[in-house]
Design a protein around this motif. Structure first.
Motif, PDB file in Angstrom:
ATOM      1  N   LYS A  98      19.172  67.642  79.502  1.00 27.40           N
ATOM      2  CA  LYS A  98      19.311  66.485  78.642  1.00 27.40           C
ATOM      3  C   LYS A  98      18.948  66.997  77.102  1.00 27.40           C
ATOM      4  O   LYS A  98      18.263  67.729  76.915  1.00 27.40           O
ATOM      5  CB  LYS A  98      18.394  65.096  79.171  1.00 27.40           C
ATOM      6  N   PRO A  99      19.564  66.063  76.311  1.00 21.69           N
ATOM      7  CA  PRO A  99      19.015  66.234  74.850  1.00 21.69           C
ATOM      8  C   PRO A  99      17.661  65.792  74.385  1.00 21.69           C
ATOM      9  O   PRO A  99      17.198  65.111  75.423  1.00 21.69           O
ATOM     10  CB  PRO A  99      20.073  65.520  74.110  1.00 21.69           C
ATOM     11  N   GLU A 123      24.956  64.951  78.478  1.00 24.64           N
ATOM     12  CA  GLU A 123      25.534  65.856  77.398  1.00 24.64           C
ATOM     13  C   GLU A 123      25.590  65.281  75.960  1.00 24.64           C
ATOM     14  O   GLU A 123      25.276  64.001  76.075  1.00 24.64           O
ATOM     15  CB  GLU A 123      27.071  66.099  77.799  1.00 24.64           C
ATOM     16  N   GLY A 124      25.377  66.055  75.069  1.00 24.08           N
ATOM     17  CA  GLY A 124      25.035  65.922  73.820  1.00 24.08           C
ATOM     18  C   GLY A 124      24.210  66.999  73.036  1.00 24.08           C
ATOM     19  O   GLY A 124      23.417  67.568  73.793  1.00 24.08           O
ATOM     20  N   SER A 125      24.455  67.110  71.854  1.00 21.91           N
ATOM     21  CA  SER A 125      23.938  68.317  71.047  1.00 21.91           C
ATOM     22  C   SER A 125      22.297  67.674  70.708  1.00 21.91           C
ATOM     23  O   SER A 125      21.560  68.260  71.108  1.00 21.91           O
ATOM     24  CB  SER A 125      24.742  68.769  69.868  1.00 21.91           C
ATOM     25  N   ARG A 185      21.621  64.269  70.313  1.00 22.08           N
ATOM     26  CA  ARG A 185      21.471  62.797  71.212  1.00 22.08           C
ATOM     27  C   ARG A 185      22.275  62.874  72.166  1.00 22.08           C
ATOM     28  O   ARG A 185      23.446  63.586  72.088  1.00 22.08           O
ATOM     29  CB  ARG A 185      21.839  61.685  70.124  1.00 22.08           C
ATOM     30  N   PRO A 186      22.091  61.968  73.256  1.00 14.85           N
ATOM     31  CA  PRO A 186      23.263  61.623  74.218  1.00 14.85           C
ATOM     32  C   PRO A 186      24.851  61.140  73.752  1.00 14.85           C
ATOM     33  O   PRO A 186      24.676  60.580  72.539  1.00 14.85           O
ATOM     34  CB  PRO A 186      22.636  60.594  75.032  1.00 14.85           C
ATOM     35  N   GLU A 187      25.486  61.979  74.423  1.00 18.41           N
ATOM     36  CA  GLU A 187      27.103  61.376  74.252  1.00 18.41           C
ATOM     37  C   GLU A 187      27.637  60.816  75.450  1.00 18.41           C
ATOM     38  O   GLU A 187      28.585  59.806  75.145  1.00 18.41           O
ATOM     39  CB  GLU A 187      27.933  62.511  73.485  1.00 18.41           C
ATOM     40  N   ARG A 188      27.225  61.457  76.505  1.00 23.54           N
ATOM     41  CA  ARG A 188      27.567  60.942  77.880  1.00 23.54           C
ATOM     42  C   ARG A 188      26.876  61.651  79.034  1.00 23.54           C
ATOM     43  O   ARG A 188      26.222  62.454  78.890  1.00 23.54           O
ATOM     44  CB  ARG A 188      29.081  61.332  77.969  1.00 23.54           C
ATOM     45  N   GLU A 228      30.076  56.993  78.778  1.00 25.26           N
ATOM     46  CA  GLU A 228      29.835  57.364  77.149  1.00 25.26           C
ATOM     47  C   GLU A 228      28.613  56.449  76.987  1.00 25.26           C
ATOM     48  O   GLU A 228      28.221  55.497  77.330  1.00 25.26           O
ATOM     49  CB  GLU A 228      30.928  56.668  76.279  1.00 25.26           C
ATOM     50  N   GLN A 287      25.126  56.775  73.964  1.00 20.65           N
ATOM     51  CA  GLN A 287      24.428  57.478  72.799  1.00 20.65           C
ATOM     52  C   GLN A 287      22.771  57.073  73.195  1.00 20.65           C
ATOM     53  O   GLN A 287      22.040  57.702  72.404  1.00 20.65           O
ATOM     54  CB  GLN A 287      24.596  56.702  71.451  1.00 20.65           C
TER      55      GLN A 287
END
Lengths: 71, 401
Positions: free
Chosen positions: B116-117, B209-211, B213-216, B226, B228
């Motif tokens: 997780k991010p 996933e997400g760099s 922050r979360p994206e999905r 999806e 955030q």
């Protein structure tokens, strides 16, 4: 000793009715019956000291913490 | 002087300290909490306090003890305890001597061990968590909630009302399965669906996933949602590490007897979410009960019982409460009495009144005994059904004795 109910906080869960049925009841619509006589804040008449334990329990168990005991 | 220490300054601890003070105990009462705040009420965190943006004052719990009878110590936790010597060791280096102890240390939420991010993944247990959640919400439109228990479903309802797009992801096939059963869970799910909540059930999240922050949220069946912001509401662990080394059964909370007592002669009691005890009104199996009302009931019982024991040397009767819980989701008032979660056989779960697509009363039976009811709506019938459970339990106890 008086009991004070903040009717804005009260959400009519009715838990107080089990603890102190001598004081609290629900009306036919499932609302706290004090709503029939007060709008925002209900203040009772002087209550007998023998009810204190039951009222403390009602105040403790109120999910919205809407009941206060004064005096 | 060795008085009573109540460890844990949330609902159960506060009510225990209050009840002990009201019993007239004069040996000194210290209430110790690890949060920086005075005691406050947690259920609004996922409901009113979130939707109506209430501040701390709105959720503060009142004490019914006379001012000065309970000393509150905040921001401190216990590192260990020696029950034999009656000494509690605190994180600020202090030692507290006690003749009686109430363990009210509750639960902490569990985080998922998946990638997780570092930002945008939160849990909700404390007021600080709520403050963090609010600031995160200002930045997002899509929220994924992992976990379909009461907290997850209440959050889904609250956030949907606030205008967020909400997905609920969980391994069960209906929300609130364990406490309510298949049919009622499915009926409540239909309410959530109509309100616009998306469900991703019968699957497990494998990565957020997400760099930065979360994206999905990606799941084990290949689906993804999806989001955030991700809220983890997947369960909890009991806070019992401080009791290690005293020879207690801490495998699931603190194992207690039917008087909430552990490790000795009635001077050490556990209350609230952390207490595992048999409720002899139902059976002799010790269970933890994570209900708000049970924190109140156990706290009140423990404070009073300890007061009687220490002041008068009197033992108390067994603790046999009627469990009750409620949940507010959208316009629905869900109210339960007894232990519906005891019943897993679907044929023993029956509609008693109304129908599952509207207001309904569901009865949960075990060996012919009504051990629990759940009402959705029917607010004017609470007394009647609570009494029905109590009578059925009494009849069963009478028949077996």
């Amino acid at each position: 000793m008086k009991v004070i109910v903040d009717l804005n906080k009260c959400n009519d869960h009715g838990q107080c009715v089990y603890s102190a049925p001598e004081v609290f009841s629900l009306n036919g619509r499932g609302e706290l019956s004090f709503r029939d006589e007060a709008k925002e804040i209900y203040v009772s008449d002087q209550l007998d000291e023998s009810l204190r334990d039951a009222l403390e329990e009602a105040a403790d168990i109120c999910p919205m913490q809407a009941i206060e005991i004064e005096g | 002087m060795a008085g009573v220490v109540v460890l844990g300054a949330s609902l159960g601890g506060l009510r225990a300290a209050d009840a002990l003070a009201r019993s007239g105990y004069s040996g000194g009462i210290t209430l110790v909490g690890d949060e920086p705040h005075q005691p406050y009420n947690r259920p609004p965190l996922s409901k009113e306090a979130l939707v109506e943006a209430q501040d701390f004052d709105a959720i503060r719990l009142r004490s019914s003890a006379k001012p000065g009878t309970v000393s509150l110590v905040t921001g401190v936790r216990a590192t260990s305890v020696d029950l034999g010597r009656g000494l509690l060791f605190l994180s600020d280096g202090r030692e507290l001597a006690f003749e009686g102890l109430v363990a009210a240390t509750g639960l902490r939420p569990r985080a998922l061990g998946i990638p997780k991010p570092s930002a945008g993944v939160v849990m909700l247990r404390t007021y600080e968590d709520l403050v963090r959640l609010r600031s995160e919400l200002a930045m997002v439109q899509d929220v994924a909630i992992i976990g379909a228990g009461f907290i997850g479903c209440e959050l889904a309802a609250s956030l949907t009302r606030l205008g967020y797009r909400v997905s609920v992801i969980a391994p069960e096939d209906v929300p609130m399965l364990r406490p309510l059963g298949e049919e009622l869970g499915a009926a409540l799910m239909r309410h959530h669906l109509r309100a616009g909540v998306t469900f991703g059930l019968e699957r497990l999240p494998v990565a957020i996933e997400g760099s930065e922050r979360p994206e999905r949220v990606v799941c084990n069946d290949g689906s993804s949602f999806e989001a955030q912001l991700v809220i983890e509401a997947v369960g909890s662990a009991t806070n019992t590490e401080w009791l290690d080394g005293n020879g207690l059964d801490l495998s699931d909370g603190i194992l207690c007897d039917e008087k909430l007592s552990f490790g000795g002669d009635g001077r050490f009691l556990a209350v609230g979410d952390v207490a595992r005890f048999p409720n002899l009104a139902f059976d002799a199996v010790p269970r933890r009960v994570e209900h708000w009302g049970m924190a109140v009931d156990t706290g009140r019982y423990a404070g009073k019982a300890l007061g009687h024991l220490l002041s008068q040397g009197e033992a108390s009767p067994a603790f046999t409460p009627m469990p009750a819980f409620w949940s507010d989701q959208f316009e629905l008032r869900i109210q339960s009495f007894g232990m519906p979660g005891l019943v897993t056989d679907a044929s023993e779960i029956r509609v008693l009144e109304g129908d599952l697509d509207g207001e309904v009363v569901v009865g949960y039976h075990r060996n012919g005994t009504l051990v629990g009811v759940v009402l959705v709506g029917f607010v004017q019938s609470h007394l009647k059904y609570r009494a029905a459970v109590a009578e059925s339990l009494e009849a069963a106890a009478g028949a077996s004795s």
